[in-house]
Design a protein around this motif. Structure first.
Motif, PDB file in Angstrom:
ATOM      1  N   SER A  41       0.834  -1.208   0.000  1.00  0.00           N
ATOM      2  CA  SER A  41       0.000   0.000   0.000  1.00  0.00           C
ATOM      3  C   SER A  41       0.868   1.257   0.000  1.00  0.00           C
ATOM      4  O   SER A  41       0.553   2.225  -0.692  1.00  0.00           O
ATOM      5  CB  SER A  41      -0.996  -0.012   1.160  1.00  0.00           C
ATOM      6  N   SER A  42       1.995   1.236   0.734  1.00  0.00           N
ATOM      7  CA  SER A  42       2.886   2.399   0.710  1.00  0.00           C
ATOM      8  C   SER A  42       3.448   2.605  -0.698  1.00  0.00           C
ATOM      9  O   SER A  42       3.493   3.733  -1.203  1.00  0.00           O
ATOM     10  CB  SER A  42       4.038   2.218   1.701  1.00  0.00           C
ATOM     11  N   LEU A  43       3.868   1.514  -1.349  1.00  0.00           N
ATOM     12  CA  LEU A  43       4.445   1.631  -2.692  1.00  0.00           C
ATOM     13  C   LEU A  43       3.412   2.094  -3.713  1.00  0.00           C
ATOM     14  O   LEU A  43       3.728   2.863  -4.622  1.00  0.00           O
ATOM     15  CB  LEU A  43       5.063   0.295  -3.128  1.00  0.00           C
ATOM     16  N   ALA A  44       2.153   1.659  -3.528  1.00  0.00           N
ATOM     17  CA  ALA A  44       1.102   2.075  -4.463  1.00  0.00           C
ATOM     18  C   ALA A  44       0.847   3.569  -4.341  1.00  0.00           C
ATOM     19  O   ALA A  44       0.729   4.281  -5.346  1.00  0.00           O
ATOM     20  CB  ALA A  44      -0.183   1.285  -4.202  1.00  0.00           C
ATOM     21  N   VAL A  45       0.797   4.073  -3.091  1.00  0.00           N
ATOM     22  CA  VAL A  45       0.594   5.514  -2.889  1.00  0.00           C
ATOM     23  C   VAL A  45       1.806   6.290  -3.402  1.00  0.00           C
ATOM     24  O   VAL A  45       1.677   7.305  -4.092  1.00  0.00           O
ATOM     25  CB  VAL A  45       0.344   5.822  -1.392  1.00  0.00           C
ATOM     26  N   GLY A  46       2.999   5.779  -3.086  1.00  0.00           N
ATOM     27  CA  GLY A  46       4.229   6.439  -3.529  1.00  0.00           C
ATOM     28  C   GLY A  46       4.319   6.511  -5.042  1.00  0.00           C
ATOM     29  O   GLY A  46       4.712   7.540  -5.599  1.00  0.00           O
ATOM     30  N   GLN A  47       3.941   5.430  -5.697  1.00  0.00           N
ATOM     31  CA  GLN A  47       3.992   5.416  -7.166  1.00  0.00           C
ATOM     32  C   GLN A  47       3.019   6.424  -7.759  1.00  0.00           C
ATOM     33  O   GLN A  47       3.345   7.145  -8.698  1.00  0.00           O
ATOM     34  CB  GLN A  47       3.655   4.018  -7.693  1.00  0.00           C
ATOM     35  N   LYS A  48       1.815   6.492  -7.164  1.00  0.00           N
ATOM     36  CA  LYS A  48       0.799   7.426  -7.658  1.00  0.00           C
ATOM     37  C   LYS A  48       1.316   8.864  -7.566  1.00  0.00           C
ATOM     38  O   LYS A  48       1.208   9.652  -8.508  1.00  0.00           O
ATOM     39  CB  LYS A  48      -0.473   7.249  -6.819  1.00  0.00           C
ATOM     40  N   ILE A  49       1.908   9.198  -6.414  1.00  0.00           N
ATOM     41  CA  ILE A  49       2.452  10.547  -6.219  1.00  0.00           C
ATOM     42  C   ILE A  49       3.590  10.797  -7.205  1.00  0.00           C
ATOM     43  O   ILE A  49       3.664  11.851  -7.830  1.00  0.00           O
ATOM     44  CB  ILE A  49       2.956  10.711  -4.764  1.00  0.00           C
ATOM     45  N   TYR A  50       4.472   9.817  -7.349  1.00  0.00           N
ATOM     46  CA  TYR A  50       5.615   9.976  -8.256  1.00  0.00           C
ATOM     47  C   TYR A  50       5.132  10.257  -9.677  1.00  0.00           C
ATOM     48  O   TYR A  50       5.643  11.160 -10.349  1.00  0.00           O
ATOM     49  CB  TYR A  50       6.507   8.719  -8.221  1.00  0.00           C
ATOM     50  N   LEU A  51       4.141   9.475 -10.121  1.00  0.00           N
ATOM     51  CA  LEU A  51       3.667   9.632 -11.502  1.00  0.00           C
ATOM     52  C   LEU A  51       2.925  10.946 -11.689  1.00  0.00           C
ATOM     53  O   LEU A  51       2.891  11.506 -12.785  1.00  0.00           O
ATOM     54  CB  LEU A  51       2.781   8.444 -11.898  1.00  0.00           C
ATOM     55  N   GLN A  52       2.332  11.483 -10.599  1.00  0.00           N
ATOM     56  CA  GLN A  52       1.626  12.763 -10.698  1.00  0.00           C
ATOM     57  C   GLN A  52       2.583  13.948 -10.605  1.00  0.00           C
ATOM     58  O   GLN A  52       2.405  14.945 -11.285  1.00  0.00           O
ATOM     59  CB  GLN A  52       0.596  12.891  -9.569  1.00  0.00           C
ATOM     60  N   ARG A  53       3.571  13.853  -9.720  1.00  0.00           N
ATOM     61  CA  ARG A  53       4.332  15.047  -9.341  1.00  0.00           C
ATOM     62  C   ARG A  53       5.796  15.050  -9.722  1.00  0.00           C
ATOM     63  O   ARG A  53       6.412  16.116  -9.757  1.00  0.00           O
ATOM     64  CB  ARG A  53       4.277  15.215  -7.819  1.00  0.00           C
ATOM     65  N   CYS A  54       6.393  13.909  -9.939  1.00  0.00           N
ATOM     66  CA  CYS A  54       7.839  13.860 -10.100  1.00  0.00           C
ATOM     67  C   CYS A  54       8.263  13.422 -11.498  1.00  0.00           C
ATOM     68  O   CYS A  54       9.360  13.765 -11.956  1.00  0.00           O
ATOM     69  CB  CYS A  54       8.464  12.899  -9.087  1.00  0.00           C
ATOM     70  N   VAL A  55       7.398  12.648 -12.172  1.00  0.00           N
ATOM     71  CA  VAL A  55       7.780  12.003 -13.426  1.00  0.00           C
ATOM     72  C   VAL A  55       8.121  13.021 -14.512  1.00  0.00           C
ATOM     73  O   VAL A  55       8.992  12.770 -15.344  1.00  0.00           O
ATOM     74  CB  VAL A  55       6.654  11.028 -13.879  1.00  0.00           C
ATOM     75  N   GLY A  56       7.460  14.187 -14.477  1.00  0.00           N
ATOM     76  CA  GLY A  56       7.686  15.207 -15.501  1.00  0.00           C
ATOM     77  C   GLY A  56       9.141  15.629 -15.581  1.00  0.00           C
ATOM     78  O   GLY A  56       9.664  15.924 -16.659  1.00  0.00           O
ATOM     79  N   CYS A  57       9.805  15.664 -14.439  1.00  0.00           N
ATOM     80  CA  CYS A  57      11.228  16.029 -14.420  1.00  0.00           C
ATOM     81  C   CYS A  57      12.122  14.793 -14.343  1.00  0.00           C
ATOM     82  O   CYS A  57      13.068  14.656 -15.111  1.00  0.00           O
ATOM     83  CB  CYS A  57      11.531  16.933 -13.230  1.00  0.00           C
ATOM     84  N   HIS A  58      11.821  13.912 -13.393  1.00  0.00           N
ATOM     85  CA  HIS A  58      12.760  12.804 -13.123  1.00  0.00           C
ATOM     86  C   HIS A  58      12.584  11.611 -14.058  1.00  0.00           C
ATOM     87  O   HIS A  58      13.464  10.751 -14.106  1.00  0.00           O
ATOM     88  CB  HIS A  58      12.635  12.362 -11.662  1.00  0.00           C
ATOM     89  N   GLY A  59      11.480  11.562 -14.804  1.00  0.00           N
ATOM     90  CA  GLY A  59      11.284  10.477 -15.765  1.00  0.00           C
ATOM     91  C   GLY A  59      10.711   9.234 -15.114  1.00  0.00           C
ATOM     92  O   GLY A  59      10.864   9.014 -13.916  1.00  0.00           O
TER      93      GLY A  59
END
Ligand code: HEC
Length: 128
Positions: A41-59
């Motif tokens: 559950s932590s990884l699922a939430v973390g992935q969702k946040i990453y794909l929403q907020r971080c992926v644009g820069c970090h890929g």
């Protein structure tokens, strides 16, 4: 770089807009323990946040090659690299909390728990 002589102390004052110095978290922050266990559950939430907020820069795989990075002409850290992965959770948490131009800070944008969730997710990028 301007050198200023203050009493006996020689103080270096950087006037460059973007510092080339290594970004290091304060020692106490580096030792902060991650209170959020790594589980599905932590990884699922973390992935969702990453794909929403971080992926644009970090890929998508953390190689620093997101679409916004090219548009902005910036070079985001490669989160999958050993230089990042060998840092403690506390160091990464502090960096995500305070940000560093052009990276935004997430102090008020993400709850502490969500910041730890995204740190947990960052660990999965090491293997890709
Ligand atoms: C606007 C682009 C941008 C966004 C969005 C962004 N970052 Fe960053 N990030 C950067 C840049 C640029 C750096 C390099 C900063 C430096 O060292 O000068 C960086 C550095 C980092 C570092 C430190 C790496 C190191 O070398 O120690 C971490 C950890 C990090 N980002 C995580 C994240 C996370 C997690 C998110 C989403 C919640 C995120 N970033 C969102 C641009 C971005």
């Amino acid at each position: 770089m301007i050198m200023v002589l203050l009493g006996s102390a020689l103080i270096a004052v950087s006037v460059e807009p973007e510092s080339k110095e290594k970004w290091v978290a304060p020692g106490a922050e580096a030792q902060k323990k991650n209170p959020v266990a790594i589980n599905d559950s932590s990884l699922a939430v973390g992935q969702k946040i990453y794909l929403q907020r971080c992926v644009g820069c970090h890929g998508r795989t953390g190689k620093g090659d997101g679409a916004d990075a090219a548009d902005l002409g910036i070079h985001p850290a490669k989160l999958s690299d050993a230089a990042v992965q060998q840092q403690t959770d506390g160091e990464l948490f502090w960096k995500v909390t305070v940000g560093k131009k052009p990276m935004p800070n997430y102090r008020s944008r993400l709850s502490p728990t969500d910041r730890w969730n995204v740190i947990n997710y960052l660990r999965t990028l090491a293997r890709r």
